[in-house]
Design an enzyme around this catalytic site. Structure first.
Site, short mmCIF file in Angstrom:
data_model
loop_
_atom_site.label_atom_id
_atom_site.label_comp_id
_atom_site.label_asym_id
_atom_site.label_seq_id
_atom_site.Cartn_x
_atom_site.Cartn_y
_atom_site.Cartn_z
N HIS A 1 0.61 -1.30 -0.10
CA HIS A 1 0.00 -0.20 -0.09
C HIS A 1 0.84 1.53 -0.04
O HIS A 1 0.59 1.91 0.96
CB HIS A 1 -1.07 0.17 0.93
CG HIS A 1 -0.48 -0.41 2.45
ND1 HIS A 1 -1.40 -0.96 3.38
CD2 HIS A 1 0.58 -0.31 3.35
CE1 HIS A 1 -0.90 -1.30 4.47
NE2 HIS A 1 0.22 -0.96 4.44
N ASP B 1 -6.30 -4.18 0.27
CA ASP B 1 -6.07 -4.03 1.54
C ASP B 1 -7.09 -4.14 2.50
O ASP B 1 -7.33 -3.22 3.15
CB ASP B 1 -5.21 -2.47 1.62
CG ASP B 1 -4.53 -2.23 2.70
OD1 ASP B 1 -4.18 -3.23 3.54
OD2 ASP B 1 -3.92 -1.05 3.08
#
Lengths: 337, 429
Positions: free
Chosen positions: B236, B309
């Site tokens: 991320h 995520d």
């Protein structure tokens, strides 16, 4: 207004024309409500002036000991303090009582919160008790906003984390206005631990929105770099920042700042950022000295300054009660309409 | 066994560059062949599925997913995560090892792998813990975990702080050609921060994390990757500076890769608005300039994958003052739809966008998934790229509803998902 910065108005949602946050309670977009006083940010000056005007009348009534004790007869004000604060709590208590409300103080020590009852459980309990006004102080930024979404009562933020302390800014504004006749055009220096100060934030929002020039002065570790986006001038030297100031507003320095390494020692802080007579002489003659209290004498302010003729510190306390009466009055009336 | 024929579909297989109208034949759970549109005839007893012109692509491979199991089943279970995944067209997920206990034992890797083999369960590709207990102190048994089936190694959303430990991890993992996945945030600089340093954090009175916390960690670890020749991946990535550092490292030929997640290319920090905890993520949402840089990194190939995520959190984890609320948002069910927003606005081509969620993460994880090649498992996603719908948190499948995209109108809807030739989402034709 305080919403002058353009950098916050760009968002992905706007560029792609999407609408967010319609789906649930948690995500509902924030709309400044007249039912609560959660902060100064977003409050239009046209809503600030009437509060100050009303507070003026309460100053006179307080002095003559003739307050409208039937105004809030049968109404309940609950002081919900998750952080200790004798003076703010007492000020709200007096304000409520002088308007005839039933005032209940709940000191919720952090330990009982840690026992499991969440803020929202507390909110539900108070809601069931049918409080009309909730005055909340909490160590976490945003706690009053969270509470306000869940209760029917009017919520007054009495200080949340490092976010806002709106009644402090209003009482400071009233103090300044009474002294100078107006606030617009004045130069106000806010000095000390700006980073961790909700008093500083609320004052910056209020003072800039009514046309004062605001400076912040402090060591770079205690002044966030982005604060200039709020429309203030940043100084790291008292000598430069105090020059020609009409008002010198000192902030309380918390002892934790030493532990976290943001400043090396109290004496070093006082040496460079404390307010003594020599430094005060750099401001305009007769400049007003303010402090939200409680003071650390000899840390951010020298006793000879704190106790001098230029100090408005006691007057601030008096204005505090009047301003809180005005705020309570207006919120209750707004709720009736 | 069964034979399925997908007709009237636009076949997109990013692995081979295929993007054309055609038909796809599935036999006994595997892809048996394909031909161009207009071809006639069907094998005996084939069930025909008319795609109505929709896109048929490999089932998505999501390389960064947290599931509540083990230890946090109140947040989500393998079975509820599977429902969310299938609704989003996802058929394989790489599971972070940060449960309680952490996945630092080969037996737990085997358990997860085998649970993912059930017909109604999304394929589970377990990450192994990089350090024992994900405590960031001593290396986990990387070799044994890899042997058991761990696809890569990470401590999840906890950065490996000490440089010496990271050096050891990258060096030791080379023996097993294992990929080390770092949470790019210098922990001592991030401290207790919960928003990106800047005007918004100052206004809200929230402790900030400078974007430099990401840049410092990425710069340090790139240097360590150079030193150790290890396989390094950043999860991320969310800042302009971070993307640029990785771009430069790739240009220098280093073995460094990264992924990002939909919030970082579709939202900016203003989504936290008035203390909206559902938009509290780790890393925190960034200013608009960073969001645009992430889009640019996707467009030029610097970013290797888009992962959801997915971080399920209970309402009680979120209904707290902002700094105390749990970070993270769900994402499985919305991964494709949000990514398609970047297709519709011209940032990415459709096939490139799908590559970021199929063939490219599969290659990083050394997984055979993410392709329409003949002989591959028939993990498939059928979606209408232009169909409009609105994300309503409480209506999303799965146990946790903490999406940061609540209320978002999106274009692109999954019509059906197949795992090994078995329909696991969408109405049977």
């Amino acid at each position: 207004m305080t919403e002058s910065s353009s950098s916050l108005t760009h968002s992905a949602s706007q560029t792609s024309g999407q609408t967010y946050g319609n789906g649930s309670d948690e995500s509902r977009a924030f709309v400044p409500s007249s039912r609560h006083l959660l902060g100064i940010q977003g409050l239009h000056p046209s809503r600030i002036e009437p509060i100050l005007d009303l507070a003026e009348s309460y100053v006179l009534m307080n002095r003559s000991r003739k307050t409208p004790r039937d105004l809030l007869r049968g109404r309940t004000l609950i002081n919900l303090f998750f952080e200790d604060s004798t003076r703010t709590r007492t000020s709200f208590e007096l304000a409520g009582k002088r308007l005839g409300a039933d005032v209940v103080n709940m000191s919720v020590a952090q330990s009982s919160v840690n026992k499991g009852e969440t803020l929202l459980d507390t909110a539900a309990t108070l809601n069931a008790m049918r409080a009309d006004l909730l005055v909340i102080r909490h160590s976490q930024s945003g706690a009053p906003a969270l509470l306000a979404r869940k209760v029917d009562a009017c919520v007054i933020n009495a200080g949340d984390g490092t976010h806002e302390h709106p009644t402090q800014a209003l009482l400071d504004a009233l103090t300044i206005r009474r002294h100078f006749g107006q606030i617009g055009g004045l130069t106000v220096a806010i000095c000390g631990d700006v980073s961790h100060s909700r008093v500083a934030r609320s004052n910056i929002h209020l003072l800039t929105s009514v046309g004062a020039r605001v400076r912040v002065i402090g060591p770079p570790t205690l002044v966030p770099g982005a604060i200039s986006a709020l429309g203030v001038e940043v100084f790291h030297s008292m000598e430069e920042g105090l020059r020609d100031a009409d008002v010198v507003m000192m902030l309380r320095l918390q002892k934790e700042r030493m532990a976290s390494g943001q400043i090396p020692s109290m004496r070093e802080f006082f040496r460079f950022f404390g307010l003594d007579r020599r430094r005060l002489a750099l401001a305009k003659p007769g400049a007003l000295v303010m402090h939200p209290g409680p003071m650390n004498r000899g840390v951010e302010i020298d006793s000879r300054v704190a106790d001098s003729d230029q100090s408005a510190i006691q007057e601030q306390v008096e204005m505090g009660v009047a301003v809180r009466m005005a705020v309570i009055d207006r919120l209750i009336r707004a709720g009736q309409n | 066994m069964t034979t399925l024929l997908f007709e009237n579909v636009r076949l997109i297989d990013p692995a081979s560059g295929l993007d054309e109208p055609g038909r796809l034949l599935v036999k006994d759970g595997r892809i048996a062949g394909r031909d161009r549109a207009g071809a006639e005839g069907a094998p005996e007893a084939a069930a025909v599925i008319d795609g109505g012109g929709a896109v048929l692509c490999p089932g998505l491979v999501d390389m960064r997913v947290e599931i509540g199991e083990p230890g946090h089943e109140y947040r989500e279970t393998v079975s509820s995560a599977s429902r969310a995944a299938f609704a989003g067209g996802v058929t394989s997920v790489a599971v972070l090892p940060t449960g309680t206990p952490a996945i630092d034992d080969p037996a737990m890797v085997r358990l997860l792998c085998s649970r993912g083999q059930a017909a109604d369960t999304v394929s589970l590709l377990p990450y192994g813990a990089l350090t024992k207990g994900c405590r960031g102190e001593e290396l986990a048994e990387i070799g044994l975990l890899a042997e058991a089936g761990a696809v890569a190694f990470t401590d999840g959303a906890k950065a490996v702080g000490p440089a010496r430990l990271m050096r050891q991890a990258l060096t030791y993992a080379r023996a097993f050609d294992a990929m080390v996945v770092q949470h790019p945030e210098e922990p001592s600089l991030a401290g207790a921060g919960c928003a990106t340093d800047g005007e918004l954090a100052v206004r809200l009175g929230l402790p900030g994390i400078p974007t430099a916390a990401e840049a410092i960690m990425i710069a340090r670890d790139i240097r360590l990757a150079e030193l150790t020749k290890g396989r390094l991946h950043f999860g991320h990535v969310s800042t302009a500076e971070g993307v640029e550092l990785i771009r430069q490292a790739k240009a220098r030929g280093l073995n460094v890769t990264c992924d990002t997640a939909p919030p970082y290319f579709d939202l900016n920090e203003t989504a936290i608005g008035n203390f909206r905890t559902w938009s509290k993520l780790s890393p925190p949402l960034r200013p608009e300039a960073d969001r645009q840089a992430v889009c640019a990194g996707l467009a030029d190939g610097t970013i290797d994958a888009i992962a959801s995520d997915h971080t399920p959190r209970d309402a009680d984890d979120k209904r707290l003052p902002f700094a105390q609320a749990a970070a993270g948002g769900t994402g499985l069910a919305t991964l494709l739809a949000i990514t398609l927003a970047r297709v519709h606005d011209g940032t990415l081509g459709l096939s490139d966008a799908l590559a970021l969620m199929t063939s490219r993460p599969a290659r990083l994880l050394r997984s055979a998934a993410g392709t329409l090649a003949t002989g591959a498992l028939a993990d498939l996603c059928l979606f209408a790229p232009d169909r409009i719908w609105q994300i309503i948190a409480k209506d999303l499948p799965g146990q946790a509803h903490n999406t940061p995209f609540d209320g978002r109108a999106v274009e692109g809807k999954v019509l059906g998902t197949w795992k090994a030739g078995v329909r696991v989402f969408g109405d049977a034709p």
